[in-house]
Design an enzyme around this catalytic site. Structure first.
Site, PDB file in Angstrom:
ATOM      1  N   SER A 146       0.837  -1.209   0.000  1.00  0.00           N
ATOM      2  CA  SER A 146       0.000   0.000   0.000  1.00  0.00           C
ATOM      3  C   SER A 146       0.860   1.242   0.000  1.00  0.00           C
ATOM      4  O   SER A 146       2.003   1.233   0.484  1.00  0.00           O
ATOM      5  CB  SER A 146      -0.898   0.004   1.244  1.00  0.00           C
ATOM      6  N   TYR A 159      -1.395  -0.539  10.110  1.00  0.00           N
ATOM      7  CA  TYR A 159      -1.539  -0.897   8.695  1.00  0.00           C
ATOM      8  C   TYR A 159      -0.289  -0.525   7.903  1.00  0.00           C
ATOM      9  O   TYR A 159       0.248  -1.344   7.140  1.00  0.00           O
ATOM     10  CB  TYR A 159      -2.760  -0.186   8.126  1.00  0.00           C
ATOM     11  N   LYS A 163       2.300  -3.035   5.952  1.00  0.00           N
ATOM     12  CA  LYS A 163       2.478  -2.961   4.499  1.00  0.00           C
ATOM     13  C   LYS A 163       3.904  -2.556   4.130  1.00  0.00           C
ATOM     14  O   LYS A 163       4.439  -2.991   3.100  1.00  0.00           O
ATOM     15  CB  LYS A 163       1.469  -1.980   3.903  1.00  0.00           C
TER      16      LYS A 163
END
Length: 263
Positions: A146, A159, A163
């Site tokens: 991401s 997150y 990632k």
């Protein structure tokens, strides 16, 4: 012809998180390029719909409804591909995701769960797939990272960390598995999937996000699927250990969560 390099004729792929969004678009793209596909996600009816669309291309799909938050279930997909189709050439580690959460509310357990779902699951399937891919001769693995793995924004600690780890995992795995297995990643920006449904259905939020994106639009799942097809096929045959950014040109988050300064 140059377009022949994008063909995956009679190859076999595993796509996780294949019931909708990027995973579904990717599975269909690989099938249109000539591959049979193992589809994995939690929701069987979504997978069945994707499998039906793959059947319309003339290729075959095998549905595995399973909880991919458990790495062992992801690892089992390699054997499912070989048992069903006799080989394995391509793996797309698409499943992942973590809800936004401020640092003060991010427990160690929450961070570890984010890492497990976004990195450990990908590693489990990758490791299980290696022997089968080697038996097929050569192959390709693509991980879905991401934009938040390389830019900073409040609320994305778990997150973004996971990632970012997956992106570097990709580089390290590529070194270990070269030259017969290529490993790459796609760092995805804002794409119109169910995870972005709140924004897409809110004209004001959607306009703000588009205005903060250099290409002035939210991405489509097919934008990512096309990049994955390139990386999986001979078209990307001289590419390994790379993270391709498919993010509309983002250099910063394009929608802040509005989290306040600490008191």
């Amino acid at each position: 012809m140059i377009l022949d390099r994008f063909r995956l004729t009679d190859q076999v792929a595993v796509v996780t998180g294949a019931g909708r969004g990027i995973g579904a678009a990717t599975a269909l793209a690989l099938a249109e390029a000539g591959a049979d596909v193992v589809l994995a996600a939690r929701t069987r009816d979504q997978l069945d719909t994707v499998a039906e669309r793959i059947g319309e291309t003339g290729r075959k799909a095998h549905v595995v409804a399973t909880d991919l938050a458990e790495p062992a279930n992801a690892a089992a997909l390699a054997d499912a591909a070989v048992e069903t189709f006799g080989r394995l050439d391509v793996v797309v580690n698409n499943v992942g995701g973590t809800l936004p959460c401020p640092l003060a509310d991010t427990s160690t357990e929450f961070l570890e769960e984010a890492f497990r779902f976004n990195v450990s699951t990908a590693h489990a399937l990758t490791r299980a797939a290696v022997p089968a891919i080697l038996r097929a001769g050569a192959g390709s693995i693509v991980n879905i990272s991401s934009v938040m793995g390389r830019v900073s924004g409040r609320g994305f600690l778990a997150y973004g960390t996971a990632k970012g780890a997956l992106a570097h995992y990709t580089r390290l795995a590529a070194a270990d598995l070269a030259p017969r297995i290529r490993v790459n990643a796609v760092a995805v920006g804002s794409v119109a999937t169910s995870a972005l449904e709140v924004v897409v259905n809110n004209p004001e939020l959607k306009q703000r996000m588009e205005a903060a994106t250099p290409l002035r639009r939210i991405g489509e799942p097919e934008d990512v699927a096309a990049t994955i097809l390139y990386l999986c096929s001979r078209a990307g045959g001289y590419v390994t250990g790379k993270v391709l950014e498919v993010d509309g040109g983002q250099q910063a988050p394009n929608l802040e969560l509005g989290l306040p300064d600490l008191a």
